[in-house]
Design a protein around this motif. Structure first.
Motif, mmCIF file in Angstrom:
data_model
loop_
_atom_site.group_PDB
_atom_site.id
_atom_site.type_symbol
_atom_site.label_atom_id
_atom_site.label_comp_id
_atom_site.label_asym_id
_atom_site.label_seq_id
_atom_site.Cartn_x
_atom_site.Cartn_y
_atom_site.Cartn_z
ATOM 1 N N GLN A 708 4.149 1.125 2.527
ATOM 2 C CA GLN A 708 3.245 0.314 1.720
ATOM 3 C C GLN A 708 3.753 -1.113 1.573
ATOM 4 O OE1 GLN A 708 1.044 1.896 -1.518
ATOM 5 N NE2 GLN A 708 2.072 3.881 -1.420
ATOM 6 N N GLU A 762 9.001 4.523 -1.769
ATOM 7 C CA GLU A 762 8.072 4.813 -0.671
ATOM 8 C C GLU A 762 7.909 6.319 -0.491
ATOM 9 O OE1 GLU A 762 6.246 2.980 1.263
ATOM 10 O OE2 GLU A 762 7.038 0.950 1.332
ATOM 11 N N PHE A 766 3.843 7.584 -1.404
ATOM 12 C CA PHE A 766 3.153 7.277 -0.156
ATOM 13 C C PHE A 766 1.644 7.480 -0.299
ATOM 14 C CE2 PHE A 766 1.686 8.743 4.120
ATOM 15 C CZ PHE A 766 1.710 7.490 4.703
ATOM 16 N N ILE A 771 0.728 -0.433 -5.326
ATOM 17 C CA ILE A 771 1.597 -1.551 -5.010
ATOM 18 C C ILE A 771 1.584 -2.583 -6.122
ATOM 19 C CG2 ILE A 771 -0.071 -2.995 -3.785
ATOM 20 C CD1 ILE A 771 3.442 -2.147 -2.532
ATOM 21 N N ASP A 793 -4.405 -7.337 2.205
ATOM 22 C CA ASP A 793 -3.925 -6.862 3.492
ATOM 23 C C ASP A 793 -4.345 -7.795 4.615
ATOM 24 O OD1 ASP A 793 -2.819 -4.767 2.207
ATOM 25 O OD2 ASP A 793 -4.488 -3.384 2.603
#
Length: 796
Positions: A708, A762, A766, A771, A793
């Protein structure tokens, strides 16, 4: 002249009462009167009860002890003495004792010999009184001896382990003194210098031909020189050679030389003749023996059986089988700890760990690995070490990874392997697998109160060189209370035997394994891949493991009989997945949500019963009142799940509604109850529609898609938090905010503590990680790098 008078106590008390009185002698005559001194008479006594009795004490060695004693009231005043174990204490002979003016006893420095029962004794002319005994216990707290020297490295070549020990004997705890705190054994990683076998240098040039018609040359065992128990060079270090007639210096032989040469020739001729004679005699005897054997056959000719031919042995074809030269045997020497770098176990080269896939069928697109799992498992099982691995494609994941790392996941099992960035050395490409072993395929030795708490997971290949720990995540079924358990991590070595490599709660940062035990999941940090499992040993009867209780029935019923199957399994996702897949093949269906039962180590069995059925429509075909699963089948058994079947019978095919109560409980322990109310004809829930949430994510992710946190942002965070900060705004605060402060010492032992914290985050988040929550934690710490998390992103 002497005068006496006898006066009784009764006479005096009759006249004077109970008060004290005195007597006086009076003598008189015509010359005058004389009186003696008054003699006072008092009634003597000594009361029974002490005003203060001594109290028992527990003291350390060399401590001062004070025992108080106030004797009973009496006339005359009582004298006091002290006794230890019925022996009178004399302070004059033992200066360690001292008696105060108020009759208290002082022990100046308590000695081990001063342990005993102390009694205060009061006495006068009337009576003698003893106090209750006071026990004085002089105890000694244990102390550590000095550490022994480090043992030799366990590895003959490469990385191994060495240990040192100490004992709680300086001093040894006595009389209830506390034992030493801390570890009595320390382990440390070591690297054993590999043996270096010696090698010959080049031969020197031939020397000039000498007077003896020979020349020589030499070489040295120096390329390399033997070291660290290496072998010396084999062979000669000096070589000589006869010179030719042209190179040999010409010298004039004297008469002595001629005689010597003649004698040598004569001896050689004699030896030659003797050898010829011996050969001739041997051949002559052999010919005579052959003729005798040939003649003796004539005597047996008439007695040979007719029509019978000698047959060949039935197994004569075995003589034509060629020996299998491809099978080799190896032996393991040393301690029962796996040594990945030991020669002859699993050799590592700079090339691929496994044979390359044929025809390029193994490709990587967008971080997802596309290949044929069956082909990989088949190819993997041909390797020498991997022949024992299960060929279960559905429970095996594999991928090819480089320094960017990645992740392997076995869907719907809770088992995953996180390979952090930089865990694989740069320039290396590893083909790594992850598989879950069936408990029946791989029998784990369990003794006493031990029980298996997790699936048996294999990841490998064993022996790969990793630069930093990977994180193996798997479910466990303990109650997660380490006070109740001694949880050990076991690993299977190259010989197939199991050995303990870690004890939970006593992890050492120097060991190659470190574990975080969460409520339902175990996170294992390791640089050594292999076959691993968690085994728990209950410390008392309060230890409990979680059992998942699941009910199934037939999806369709066309007969009067109706079956309800109750499964009791370890509360891990891999077992639940296996039962779901099996019931799916059987055409079963879930009839209620799973329940969790805490099954304690109380040696009591598990009982199952069914109640409250409408007697007008249903009846149970069970002869007894309940069914029972033995305790040891659940605690120490080799089966991953157990089940009982309740066979019910409806009185009419038109009856479809079923209501009942199904109870599962441990004798003298906890229980669970299922309230069932459903229609056996209409309720057709599929086994995997609601409760078996299939993980549709890729089983293997390589590179940035497996994480991530983007790689570059991760590096900036590590460089910002790894350096210690005076106000504490560094990796330590990050660990505290993420509730990982228990592992501070483990993080601090690594070159980059922040990277390990991010790796663990992480592994934990997952699928469900946010985040932005991590960005908020970074902002609270006061690091501006947190703003980078808020970039979309697309912008990254």
């Amino acid at each position: 002249m002497q005068v006496t008078i006898d006066i009784t106590r009764q006479q005096v008390e009759k006249i004077f009462g109970l008060d004290e009185y005195w007597c006086q002698c009076v003598a008189w005559s015509t010359t005058g009167t004389q009186k003696s001194q008054k003699a006072y008479i008092r009634i003597a006594y000594l009361r029974k009860n002490f005003e203060e009795e001594p109290q028992g004490k527990e003291v350390t060695l060399d401590q001062e002890v004070l025992l108080r004693c106030h004797p009973p009231e009496g006339v005359p005043q009582a004298e006091v003495e002290w006794q230890r174990n019925e022996d009178v204490i004399n302070p004059g002979s033992d200066l360690n004792f001292f008696m105060t003016t108020d009759h208290s006893l002082v022990i100046k420095k308590a000695r081990l010999g001063d342990t005993g029962n102390y009694t205060c004794v009061a006495k006068n002319i009337v009576a003698r009184r003893k106090s209750n005994s006071a026990t004085v216990l002089v105890y000694v707290n244990g102390g550590w001896s000095t550490w022994t020297t480090w043992s030799s490295c366990s590895a003959v070549c490469g990385r191994g382990w060495q240990k040192r020990s100490r004992s709680c004997t300086n001093p040894t705890p006595l009389n209830g003194g506390t034992s030493c705190e801390g570890q009595n054994v320390q382990k440390s990683a070591c690297v054993a210098t590999c043996p270096v076998d010696g090698g010959w240098s080049e031969w020197s040039k031939w020397s000039a031909c000498g007077a003896d018609c020979s020349m020589w040359r030499s070489r040295e065992c120096s390329q390399p020189s033997p070291g660290t128990r290496g072998k010396d060079c084999q062979g000669l270090d000096l070589q000589s050679l006869n010179c030719t007639s042209e190179q040999c210096p010409q010298t004039v032989s004297g008469a002595e030389d001629v005689a010597l040469y003649v004698g040598m020739v004569a001896v050689a001729l004699c030896l030659t003749l003797l050898l010829i004679v011996v050969v001739l005699v041997y051949r002559r005897k052999k010919e005579d023996l052959d003729s005798d054997v040939a003649d003796s056959s004539i005597l047996t000719t008439g007695f040979q059986p007719m029509g019978i031919k000698p047959s060949k042995p039935e197994n004569s074809h075995l003589l034509t089988i060629q020996p299998d030269l491809t099978t080799t045997t190896t032996s393991y020497q040393g301690t029962l700890r796996s040594r990945p770098h030991t020669t002859g176990k699993f050799s590592m080269t700079n090339g691929p760990l496994l044979d390359p896939l044929p025809n390029g069928s193994h490709t990587l697109h967008n971080g997802k690995l596309n290949s044929d799992p069956a082909e990989f498992v088949s190819r993997l099982s041909t390797q020498t070490y991997f022949k024992t691995l299960p060929r279960d494609v559905a429970n095996t994941s594999y991928g090819t990874f480089n320094f960017l790392g990645g992740r392997l996941t076995i869907p719907s099992t809770g088992i995953s392997l996180l390979i952090p960035p930089e865990a694989i050395p740069r320039g290396k490409i590893y083909e790594i697998y992850l598989t879950v072993q069936r408990k029946e395929d791989l029998r784990l030795p369990l003794a006493g109160c031990q029980t298996l708490l997790s699936p048996v997971v294999s990841c490998g290949p064993p022996g790969v060189v990793l630069s930093r720990p990977v994180i193996l995540s798997m479910d466990h079924c303990s109650d997660a209370c380490l006070d109740n358990w001694a949880v050990r991590l076991k690993k299977q070595n190259y010989e197939g035997t199991w050995e303990d490599v870690l004890l939970m709660g006593e992890e050492l940062v120097s060991e190659p394994y470190y574990c975080q035990l969460e409520a339902e999941t175990c996170r294992l940090f390791t640089e050594h891949l292999g076959t691993l499992a968690l085994v728990g040993e209950s410390l008392h009867m309060g230890a409990a493991k979680r059992l998942r209780l699941v009910l199934f029935s037939d999806a369709y019923c066309s007969t009067l009989e109706y079956n309800i199957r109750v499964y009791c399994m370890d509360d891990t996702q891999d077992v639940f997945k296996e039962v779901m897949q099996m019931e799916r093949q059987l055409g079963g269906r879930l009839i209620d949500e799973p329940h969790i039962l805490l099954f304690k180590d109380s040696y009591h069995n598990l009982r199952l019963s069914i109640h409250d059925m409408p007697q007008a429509h249903w009846r149970s075909k069970l002869l007894a009142g309940y069914q029972e699963i033995p305790f040891y089948h659940i605690w120490n058994g080799s089966q991953r799940y157990l089940h009982c079947t309740f066979t019910l019978e409806r009185l009419s095919l038109s009856t479809c509604e079923l209501t009942c109560q199904l109870c599962v409980w441990q004798v003298e322990g906890e229980g669970q109850s299922f309230s069932l109310d459903f229609n056996i004809a209409k309720d057709t829930r599929a086994v995997d529609a609601e409760f078996l949430l299939m993980d549709i994510s890729a089983t293997a992710l390589a590179g940035p898609s497996a994480f991530q946190i983007p790689y570059l942002i991760r590096q900036k965070i590590c460089s910002s938090l790894d350096a210690p900060c005076p106000n504490g705004a560094d990796w330590r605060m990050l660990a505290q905010r993420l509730k990982l402060e228990r592992h501070m010492s483990f993080f601090a032992s690594k070159a980059s503590p922040t990277s390990l914290i991010l790796d663990l985050w992480e592994a934990q988040h997952f699928h469900s990680g946010n985040i932005n929550q991590l960005a908020t934690v970074m902002a609270d710490i006061g690091k501006q790098e947190a703003m980078i998390f808020l970039v979309s992103d697309g912008e990254c």
